[in-house]
Design a protein around this motif. Structure first.
Motif, PDB file in Angstrom:
ATOM      1  N   CYS A   1      68.732  -2.448  19.154  1.00  0.00           N
ATOM      2  CA  CYS A   1      69.686  -2.241  18.057  1.00  0.00           C
ATOM      3  C   CYS A   1      69.653  -0.795  17.559  1.00  0.00           C
ATOM      4  CB  CYS A   1      69.387  -3.200  16.912  1.00  0.00           C
ATOM      5  SG  CYS A   1      70.108  -4.832  17.154  1.00  0.00           S
ATOM      6  N   PHE A   2      68.480  -0.228  17.452  1.00  0.00           N
ATOM      7  CA  PHE A   2      68.407   1.180  17.065  1.00  0.00           C
ATOM      8  C   PHE A   2      69.117   2.055  18.096  1.00  0.00           C
ATOM      9  CE2 PHE A   2      64.587   0.159  14.322  1.00  0.00           C
ATOM     10  CZ  PHE A   2      65.188   0.556  13.136  1.00  0.00           C
ATOM     11  N   SER A   3      68.963   1.712  19.363  1.00  0.00           N
ATOM     12  CA  SER A   3      69.576   2.504  20.429  1.00  0.00           C
ATOM     13  C   SER A   3      71.091   2.412  20.399  1.00  0.00           C
ATOM     14  CB  SER A   3      69.062   2.036  21.792  1.00  0.00           C
ATOM     15  OG  SER A   3      67.647   2.036  21.818  1.00  0.00           O
ATOM     16  N   GLU A   4      71.604   1.239  20.043  1.00  0.00           N
ATOM     17  CA  GLU A   4      73.052   1.057  19.981  1.00  0.00           C
ATOM     18  C   GLU A   4      73.685   1.794  18.808  1.00  0.00           C
ATOM     19  OE1 GLU A   4      74.112  -3.028  19.804  1.00  0.00           O
ATOM     20  OE2 GLU A   4      72.836  -3.582  21.499  1.00  0.00           O
ATOM     21  N   ASN A   5      72.884   2.133  17.802  1.00  0.00           N
ATOM     22  CA  ASN A   5      73.439   2.653  16.553  1.00  0.00           C
ATOM     23  C   ASN A   5      73.088   4.111  16.300  1.00  0.00           C
ATOM     24  OD1 ASN A   5      74.765   0.306  14.845  1.00  0.00           O
ATOM     25  ND2 ASN A   5      73.047  -0.568  15.966  1.00  0.00           N
ATOM     26  N   THR A   6      73.025   4.887  17.362  1.00  0.00           N
ATOM     27  CA  THR A   6      72.729   6.315  17.200  1.00  0.00           C
ATOM     28  C   THR A   6      73.848   7.063  16.490  1.00  0.00           C
ATOM     29  OG1 THR A   6      73.587   6.734  19.426  1.00  0.00           O
ATOM     30  CG2 THR A   6      71.216   6.393  19.209  1.00  0.00           C
ATOM     31  N   HIS A   7      75.046   6.478  16.455  1.00  0.00           N
ATOM     32  CA  HIS A   7      76.175   7.124  15.765  1.00  0.00           C
ATOM     33  C   HIS A   7      76.416   6.523  14.381  1.00  0.00           C
ATOM     34  CE1 HIS A   7      77.402   9.529  19.221  1.00  0.00           C
ATOM     35  NE2 HIS A   7      77.167   8.471  19.971  1.00  0.00           N
ATOM     36  N   HIS A   8      75.440   5.802  13.886  1.00  0.00           N
ATOM     37  CA  HIS A   8      75.602   5.060  12.640  1.00  0.00           C
ATOM     38  C   HIS A   8      76.028   5.950  11.471  1.00  0.00           C
ATOM     39  CE1 HIS A   8      74.898   1.840   9.755  1.00  0.00           C
ATOM     40  NE2 HIS A   8      74.108   2.631   9.061  1.00  0.00           N
ATOM     41  N   PHE A   9      75.495   7.154  11.410  1.00  0.00           N
ATOM     42  CA  PHE A   9      75.748   8.019  10.254  1.00  0.00           C
ATOM     43  C   PHE A   9      76.919   8.984  10.458  1.00  0.00           C
ATOM     44  CE2 PHE A   9      71.240   6.863  10.271  1.00  0.00           C
ATOM     45  CZ  PHE A   9      71.162   6.198   9.050  1.00  0.00           C
TER      46      PHE A   9
ATOM     47  N   TYR B   1      58.410   0.999  24.457  1.00  0.00           N
ATOM     48  CA  TYR B   1      59.861   0.845  24.373  1.00  0.00           C
ATOM     49  C   TYR B   1      60.336   0.856  22.924  1.00  0.00           C
ATOM     50  CZ  TYR B   1      64.432  -0.486  26.255  1.00  0.00           C
ATOM     51  OH  TYR B   1      65.757  -0.492  26.634  1.00  0.00           O
ATOM     52  N   GLY B   2      59.517   0.323  22.027  1.00  0.00           N
ATOM     53  CA  GLY B   2      59.844   0.408  20.615  1.00  0.00           C
ATOM     54  C   GLY B   2      59.892   1.839  20.132  1.00  0.00           C
ATOM     55  N   ALA B   3      58.964   2.664  20.617  1.00  0.00           N
ATOM     56  CA  ALA B   3      58.953   4.087  20.259  1.00  0.00           C
ATOM     57  C   ALA B   3      60.204   4.791  20.759  1.00  0.00           C
ATOM     58  CB  ALA B   3      57.703   4.751  20.833  1.00  0.00           C
ATOM     59  N   LEU B   4      60.728   4.353  21.912  1.00  0.00           N
ATOM     60  CA  LEU B   4      61.954   4.950  22.440  1.00  0.00           C
ATOM     61  C   LEU B   4      63.148   4.581  21.557  1.00  0.00           C
ATOM     62  CD1 LEU B   4      61.564   4.317  26.293  1.00  0.00           C
ATOM     63  CD2 LEU B   4      60.674   6.197  24.917  1.00  0.00           C
ATOM     64  N   GLY B   5      63.201   3.317  21.121  1.00  0.00           N
ATOM     65  CA  GLY B   5      64.303   2.899  20.262  1.00  0.00           C
ATOM     66  C   GLY B   5      64.346   3.694  18.975  1.00  0.00           C
ATOM     67  N   GLU B   6      63.177   3.874  18.358  1.00  0.00           N
ATOM     68  CA  GLU B   6      63.120   4.686  17.141  1.00  0.00           C
ATOM     69  C   GLU B   6      63.520   6.123  17.433  1.00  0.00           C
ATOM     70  OE1 GLU B   6      59.216   4.160  15.505  1.00  0.00           O
ATOM     71  OE2 GLU B   6      59.414   1.977  15.532  1.00  0.00           O
ATOM     72  N   GLY B   7      63.068   6.641  18.573  1.00  0.00           N
ATOM     73  CA  GLY B   7      63.408   8.011  18.939  1.00  0.00           C
ATOM     74  C   GLY B   7      64.905   8.221  19.070  1.00  0.00           C
ATOM     75  N   ALA B   8      65.600   7.269  19.680  1.00  0.00           N
ATOM     76  CA  ALA B   8      67.050   7.392  19.827  1.00  0.00           C
ATOM     77  C   ALA B   8      67.742   7.402  18.472  1.00  0.00           C
ATOM     78  CB  ALA B   8      67.584   6.237  20.687  1.00  0.00           C
ATOM     79  N   PHE B   9      67.292   6.513  17.567  1.00  0.00           N
ATOM     80  CA  PHE B   9      67.893   6.460  16.232  1.00  0.00           C
ATOM     81  C   PHE B   9      67.611   7.745  15.455  1.00  0.00           C
ATOM     82  CE2 PHE B   9      68.304   4.674  11.857  1.00  0.00           C
ATOM     83  CZ  PHE B   9      69.610   4.219  11.973  1.00  0.00           C
ATOM     84  N   LEU B  10      66.408   8.291  15.618  1.00  0.00           N
ATOM     85  CA  LEU B  10      66.082   9.567  14.971  1.00  0.00           C
ATOM     86  C   LEU B  10      66.974  10.687  15.498  1.00  0.00           C
ATOM     87  CD1 LEU B  10      62.170   9.415  14.887  1.00  0.00           C
ATOM     88  CD2 LEU B  10      63.765   8.879  13.041  1.00  0.00           C
ATOM     89  N   ILE B  11      67.266  10.658  16.789  1.00  0.00           N
ATOM     90  CA  ILE B  11      68.175  11.657  17.349  1.00  0.00           C
ATOM     91  C   ILE B  11      69.551  11.529  16.699  1.00  0.00           C
ATOM     92  CG2 ILE B  11      69.520  12.151  19.448  1.00  0.00           C
ATOM     93  CD1 ILE B  11      66.892  11.929  21.020  1.00  0.00           C
ATOM     94  N   GLY B  12      70.006  10.291  16.522  1.00  0.00           N
ATOM     95  CA  GLY B  12      71.272  10.096  15.827  1.00  0.00           C
ATOM     96  C   GLY B  12      71.241  10.643  14.416  1.00  0.00           C
ATOM     97  N   ALA B  13      70.124  10.427  13.714  1.00  0.00           N
ATOM     98  CA  ALA B  13      69.985  10.967  12.357  1.00  0.00           C
ATOM     99  C   ALA B  13      69.954  12.488  12.375  1.00  0.00           C
ATOM    100  CB  ALA B  13      68.722  10.407  11.707  1.00  0.00           C
ATOM    101  N   GLU B  14      69.285  13.064  13.360  1.00  0.00           N
ATOM    102  CA  GLU B  14      69.217  14.534  13.445  1.00  0.00           C
ATOM    103  C   GLU B  14      70.603  15.138  13.681  1.00  0.00           C
ATOM    104  OE1 GLU B  14      66.312  16.722  15.466  1.00  0.00           O
ATOM    105  OE2 GLU B  14      64.687  15.277  15.185  1.00  0.00           O
TER     106      GLU B  14
END
Length: 828
Positions: A427-435, A461-474
């Motif tokens: 879910c974090f990976s799917e929502n990198t464009h959330h913001f 894999y959990g760390a990767l999901g968070e990483g993708a979401f952080l990239i979206g936030a960045e």
């Protein structure tokens, strides 16, 4: 293979310098016995005393608030599973035992007005009392430990203190008492030096001659602490390595509490530690508040972090049958906040500035951010937010305020809104464009609590999901101002929540893989986000399960079929079903069931909710005939399976069914008022997967609804007519962001694929041949342990081959940070 095109000449937004920070909440016994390295559990002897505004139930098994919220208590030991897993023997005074000595609690003759009891001990000759610490006491050979205690003696002249394992002495010291003074407490301070290593010792106080004493307070702490400021060294150093730019404290739900007496208030967390009244935390144990307001501010100063003080605004936890303070009690809470600000910032001539100076810090601390409440909402919150904002801003106009919800929509002033996200890696990976679509004219966003809590928890894999979401936030640092992981710390013997970024026992600590993602991202920031485009493969969401039905109205259906075979209701999550000869009737929940289940997060308790089939039935065709009457809202759930389980349980006294309405989150195919639409609520907010489609239903008769799924595409039919199609959600297999400085280009890339990704990198400037790569990579489900604490950790490698056009091989399941050096710098 992916292609990353970078335009350093096109600087999009500046980097938010304070983006990454840390959030501390006293959960999992992460305060006392953790970051605050007290070695004796129940040092004030008050753990078995329930809060004054709670009642004990079931012979001390649980406590209940005046509003009816229950929590496990177990005579002060906390959760039942802690007792089982730690094999804790019963004692009426938690962590304290005796042999040839009688111990009792006395509420007369206590050390000071803040102490509710003292420990009265009647020793027989050679008798002793024992403290077992936080599942054992650890000492290191040649290290020293400070013992501080207040003792009132009645006829004893000496005591011996001993740290031992299986009766083998690891450290000892003799204590002399003034036997002529039997009216006052005597302050005893002594150093104990360890002669051997152990992690499973106990602490003993021995009387060779026998006699009576009262102990008003006792503490055992390591002599060496982080920068001499009283914190556990290995844990504080791990925090330092994250390069945090802010600290959000002291919570979290502990700020709210479950009753007024369990609220976190500033006044209870400052001054000499033996004068601080402890209190029951909502995470099932009592805190002595040794890690208090002053200690948090000192840590911020030591790590050069911005303090973000979260305070109670007169509301207990709204997820746990809340109370709303009014009148004088609410004004007392407001005064407590104003006193806290004075303690942090006022001159030493003031009441609270003077106390700060006595605590060793005459100069003011900095304090620029305040968060009003934690996870509060609704009109009760908004009125209290307005009260606190007005009173504080008038006196401290420089202060920036953080709200728990988007109160700007109600016309209230707010600088930053705190949003919390707990979900799966996918879910974090799917929502990198959330913001991307957030209003840039609105308040800034604080991602105050964020982590993968289901599925690949504490795994790579959990760390990767968070990483993708952080990239979206960045990519959205013009609106996202702060980000922090939650929770931060966990004593593994007292886990109430999982995962936690840093795990420890009484001797060692290690980090889960996500720690290294946050560390790499926090260390490598850049000055500007530059334009970049990524072309990469897509990874689909993994879905499972068959259909479900949800409705606020009575639903009549017949002929439910899966792949042309009769399909039966397998799980009734809300409401009830009446089966007749040729049809079935689904009835919405009655009021009693609604009341019993209104604690469930994002569940409409007025809707019935039934599931057909089992989770392994996913690809195929589902048919059902539903009787339609004007105004009926029909929702057919697609892929009705349980979300991955999480460790956290809201109410430990009431275990819930494995199948429940909160844990089953299908896609919603909704037909209402002549329109059809498919929505996804999996990320906590509604997301439309299709547009609205006009449909015509036959009134006052059965209509046939069908969906098919081939593993990728869903087709929706009404009365055999195809009306809509859509694909299940996907996410990029490679998530990237690029920042730069005057001299460097920083590429962050998260590869979700099980194969390496050869990234074709195209730059608009020349770079040096040599470059640095920081990597976190391994198996998808790999994790760290106490025995293998760095099985997964970040590694630095020096590489060659960088150029204006070059390729980089991102390993499977990896976080990558590349540092390229420009051959020509440009002005910023």
């Amino acid at each position: 293979m992916s292609k990353l095109t970078i335009q350093t000449e096109n600087r999009i937004i500046p980097v938010e310098k304070d983006l990454y920070g840390i959030f501390f909440e006293d959960i999992n016994r992460s305060g006392d016995g953790g970051l605050y390295p007290e070695m004796l559990r129940n040092r004030t002897f008050e753990d078995s005393i329930p809060p004054v505004d709670c009642d004990l139930c079931n012979n001390g098994y649980s406590l209940v608030t005046k509003t009816g919220w229950n929590d496990e208590f177990n005579h002060g030991e906390g959760l039942s599973r802690w007792i089982r897993e730690n094999e804790t023997p019963f004692t009426p005074i938690p962590a304290w035992y005796s042999k040839n000595a009688h111990i009792t609690l006395s509420d007369t003759g206590t050390l000071n007005e803040q102490r509710q009891v003292c420990l009265h001990v009647d020793f027989l000759p050679g008798g002793y009392i024992v403290n077992t610490g936080y599942h054992g006491i650890a000492v290191e050979k040649k290290k020293s430990y400070k013992l501080l205690m207040f003792v009132k003696t009645y006829n004893l002249e000496k005591l011996e203190v001993l740290i031992s394992e299986n009766d083998e002495c690891c450290a000892r010291s003799q204590i002399r008492l003034d036997a002529t003074n039997n009216t006052d407490y005597q302050l005893i301070e002594t150093e104990i030096r360890a002669v051997s290593d152990t992690s499973e010792a106990e602490f003993r106080i021995i009387s060779c001659d026998g006699g009576e004493v009262s102990i008003g307070y006792i503490s055992l702490m390591p002599e060496e602490t982080y920068k001499g400021h009283g914190l556990r060294i290995d844990l504080a150093e791990k925090l330092e390595a994250l390069h945090p730019r802010f600290l959000r404290f002291p919570g979290g739900c502990v700020v709210e509490g479950i009753s007024p007496s369990t609220m976190m208030l500033f006044k209870n967390t400052v001054g000499p530690v033996w004068e601080r009244p402890g209190h029951q935390l909502m995470w099932h144990y009592r805190s002595t508040n040794g890690l208090g307001f002053h200690e948090f501010l000192q840590l911020c100063e030591d790590l050069d972090m911005e303090p973000i003080y979260v305070f109670n605004c007169g509301i207990t936890c709204q997820a746990r049958k809340p109370m709303f303070l009014t009148g004088e009690k609410l004004q007392d809470v407001l005064k407590d906040v104003l006193d806290a600000i004075e303690y942090a910032m006022a001159p030493i001539e003031t009441k609270w500035g003077s106390m700060r100076a006595k605590m060793g810090h005459p100069d003011p601390f900095k304090l620029n951010y305040l968060e009003i409440g934690n996870e509060n909402w609704g009109p009760e919150y908004e009125s209290r937010y307005k009260l606190f904002h007005k009173a504080i801003s008038e006196k401290y106009p420089h202060m920036q305020f953080i709200a728990n919800e988007h109160i700007e929509k109600e016309g209230l002033m707010v600088d930053i809104v705190d949003e919390h996200y707990y979900n799966t890696a996918e879910c974090f990976s799917e929502n990198t464009h959330h913001f991307d679509s957030y209003d840039r004219k609105g308040p800034k966003i604080f991602l105050g609590e964020l982590s993968v809590v289901r599925g690949y928890v504490a795994q790579l894999y959990g760390a990767l999901g968070e990483g993708a979401f952080l990239i979206g936030a960045e990519h959205n640092q013009d609106i996202v101002k702060f980000i922090s992981y939650a929770p931060l710390l966990e004593n593994m013997s007292y886990s109430a929540w999982f995962p936690n970024l840093i795990r420890f026992d009484n001797r060692a600590s290690f980090c889960i893989p996500a720690y290294y993602t946050w560390k790499l991202f926090g260390q490598n920031r850049g000055d500007f986000v530059v334009a970049s485009q990524i072309e990469t493969n897509k990874s689909p969401r993994i879905v499972k399960g068959m259909a479900s039905l949800l409705s606020r109205e009575k639903i009549i259906y017949k002929n439910a079929r899966w792949n042309d075979t009769a399909a039966e209701i397998s799980h009734t999550l809300m409401g009830s079903t009446v089966v007749e000869e040729s049809q079935s009737i689904i009835v919405p929940p009655e009021l009693q069931e609604q009341m019993e289940k209104n604690w469930m997060w994002q569940v409409d308790v007025e809707k019935s909710f039934v599931v057909f089939g089992e989770e392994n039935e996913t690809i195929g065709k589902f048919d059902i005939e539903i009787y339609y009457e004007t105004g009926i809202d029909i929702t057919i759930g697609l892929f009705s399976s349980r979300i991955a389980k999480e460790v956290f349980v809201l109410d430990e006294t009431k275990p819930i069914d494995d199948w429940n309405a909160e844990k089953v989150r299908p896609l919603h195919w909704r037909i209402k008022d002549g329109t059809s639409i498919v929505c996804d609520f999996n990320f906590g907010q509604k997301k439309n997967l299709t547009g609205e489609c006009k449909v015509v239903l036959k009134k006052n008769e059965f209509n046939r609804f069908t969906y098919t799924f081939d593993g990728s595409e869903v087709q929706l039919y009404i009365n055999t007519e195809l009306i809509q199609t859509f694909h299940i959600p996907v996410f990029n297999s490679l998530a990237t962001i690029v920042t730069d400085t005057e001299n460097d280009i920083i590429i962050k890339a998260v590869n979700f694929a099980m194969e390496k990704d050869v990234i074709d990198i195209h730059l608009d400037c020349e770079v040096k041949n040599e470059y640095t790569a920081y990597l976190l990579t391994g198996e998808q489900t790999e994790e760290n342990t106490l025995e293998q604490p760095e099985r997964l950790c970040d590694k630095m490698v020096k590489l060659t081959g960088a150029d204006k056009y070059f390729t980089y091989e991102a390993p499977p399941f990896s976080v990558n940070v590349l540092i390229l050096q420009k051959t020509q710098s440009k002005e910023i």
